[in-house]
Scaffold this active site. Structure first.
Site, PDB file in Angstrom:
ATOM      1  N   LYS A   1      -9.704  10.160  87.222  1.00  0.00           N
ATOM      2  CA  LYS A   1      -8.518  10.254  86.265  1.00  0.00           C
ATOM      3  C   LYS A   1      -7.375  10.317  86.948  1.00  0.00           C
ATOM      4  O   LYS A   1      -6.298   9.623  86.638  1.00  0.00           O
ATOM      5  CB  LYS A   1      -8.521  11.746  85.320  1.00  0.00           C
ATOM      6  CG  LYS A   1      -9.908  11.832  84.462  1.00  0.00           C
ATOM      7  CD  LYS A   1      -9.859  13.276  84.215  1.00  0.00           C
ATOM      8  CE  LYS A   1     -11.233  13.501  83.191  1.00  0.00           C
ATOM      9  NZ  LYS A   1     -11.635  14.829  82.817  1.00  0.00           N
TER      10      LYS A   1
ATOM     11  N   GLN B   1     -10.155  20.907  84.082  1.00  0.00           N
ATOM     12  CA  GLN B   1     -11.629  20.228  84.168  1.00  0.00           C
ATOM     13  C   GLN B   1     -12.634  21.324  83.828  1.00  0.00           C
ATOM     14  O   GLN B   1     -12.576  22.362  84.504  1.00  0.00           O
ATOM     15  CB  GLN B   1     -11.766  19.614  85.424  1.00  0.00           C
ATOM     16  CG  GLN B   1     -13.100  18.889  85.568  1.00  0.00           C
ATOM     17  CD  GLN B   1     -13.259  17.694  84.561  1.00  0.00           C
ATOM     18  OE1 GLN B   1     -12.191  16.658  84.501  1.00  0.00           O
ATOM     19  NE2 GLN B   1     -14.509  17.739  83.933  1.00  0.00           N
TER      20      GLN B   1
ATOM     21  N   ASP C   1      -5.891  17.127  75.919  1.00  0.00           N
ATOM     22  CA  ASP C   1      -7.349  16.893  75.803  1.00  0.00           C
ATOM     23  C   ASP C   1      -7.489  17.240  74.066  1.00  0.00           C
ATOM     24  O   ASP C   1      -8.550  16.702  73.496  1.00  0.00           O
ATOM     25  CB  ASP C   1      -8.393  17.987  76.361  1.00  0.00           C
ATOM     26  CG  ASP C   1      -8.957  17.363  77.760  1.00  0.00           C
ATOM     27  OD1 ASP C   1      -9.134  16.275  77.722  1.00  0.00           O
ATOM     28  OD2 ASP C   1      -9.155  18.481  78.582  1.00  0.00           O
TER      29      ASP C   1
END
Length: 297
Positions: free
Chosen positions: A52, A96, A119
């Site tokens: 990422k 994460q 997200d």
């Protein structure tokens, strides 16, 4: 001939368009910023975060990273999230997963500012998605929508079956497919571990999304002739390779491609789209927070 969708090619096309959006933001003095937070010693999590960060660097998004010891108090993680919420240079925050057992995952998700929740998992953003007014679509289901569009597969009026009911993929995928909006309007069934006669239901699907997390669980006998098959699964299985394993999906690709009309491979299908849609959400978040109109792809 079965159409094997190239997720890498679709991803690159979207990133090219996002680069134009970033140019628009840069012209207004804005550099999109994505913060990643890692509280794990899991090698896979470390790899995902690294991928990422690299994707951000390649596209011109500022990458901010915070790392905590896996045995640090939960309060330390909440404190880092609070700092990032207050930082105007940070437009998107991604913690994460998974987090250690002593940290409550739901509390972490609720602690992220909904406008920075790229997200799309904060309850406010989940509610907006269900209501048909999504701020951020969760990255993997949104990526599936983009793949369907790239293959000229319109879900409208079709029977869609989603295998898996996770908060990350299954539930939001179902919500996107039933929305009264482009990329939706499908009649959608969600199957899971308690579903009876699963094969009968999957064979009825015009569009089948496999997201159960079980390697090669769905084979060609469970797929209707000419169906569109989107394989979200990424599973490690033992193999006689240099690494000692190989990656396979939830679908047995070789048997499925004999029946499917359109299919995604693993790797190289949905996977590249997930990170691209994270970049998409970060660019969108920057536009919202800085009040700059960007023409998202």
């Amino acid at each position: 001939m079965t159409n094997v969708l190239d997720g890498n090619a679709v991803s690159e096309s979207i990133r090219d368009d996002l680069a134009d959006c970033i140019d628009t933001l840069t012209h207004e003095g804005v550099t999109p910023g994505l913060a990643t937070v890692l509280m794990s010693e899991d090698p896979a999590s470390e790899t995902y975060v690294s991928m990422k960060q690299q994707a951000c660097d390649d596209l011109g998004i500022e990458s901010i990273h915070r790392e905590l010891d896996a045995d640090a108090p939960a309060g330390d993680l909440y404190g880092v999230v609070d700092e990032l919420n207050a930082d105007p240079a940070v437009h998107g925050i991604l913690v994460q997963m998974p987090v250690p057992d002593h940290v409550d995952e739901r509390t972490v998700l609720r602690s992220i500012d909904p406008v920075k929740d790229v997200d799309g998992f904060h309850p406010e953003n989940v509610g907006r998605l269900v209501a048909g007014d999504a701020r951020f679509k969760p990255c993997t289901p949104h990526g599936v929508q983009k793949l369907l569009a790239a293959a000229d597969v319109d879900p409208e009026g079709k029977d869609a079956v989603v295998v898996g009911r996770s908060d990350i993929v299954g539930k939001p995928m179902m919500n996107l497919l039933i929305q009264k909006a482009p990329g939706g309007n499908a009649t959608t069934t969600v199957c899971h571990s308690r579903t009876r006669d699963l094969a009968e239901k999957t064979r009825s699907a015009d569009i089948l999304v496999a997201a159960a997390g079980r390697p090669q669980f769905i084979d060609g006998s469970m797929i209707g002739e000419g169906a569109t098959v989107i394989d979200v699964g990424v599973n490690r299985v033992d193999a006689d390779t240099e690494k000692g394993y190989e990656l396979v999906g939830d679908v047995d690709f070789e048997s499925a491609r004999e029946t499917a009309g359109v299919i995604t491979p693993v790797p190289g299908g949905v996977g590249p789209m997930t990170i691209t849609m994270l970049l998409y959400n970060t660019v969108k978040a920057a536009g919202i927070q800085e009040d700059v109109a960007v023409d998202l792809p």
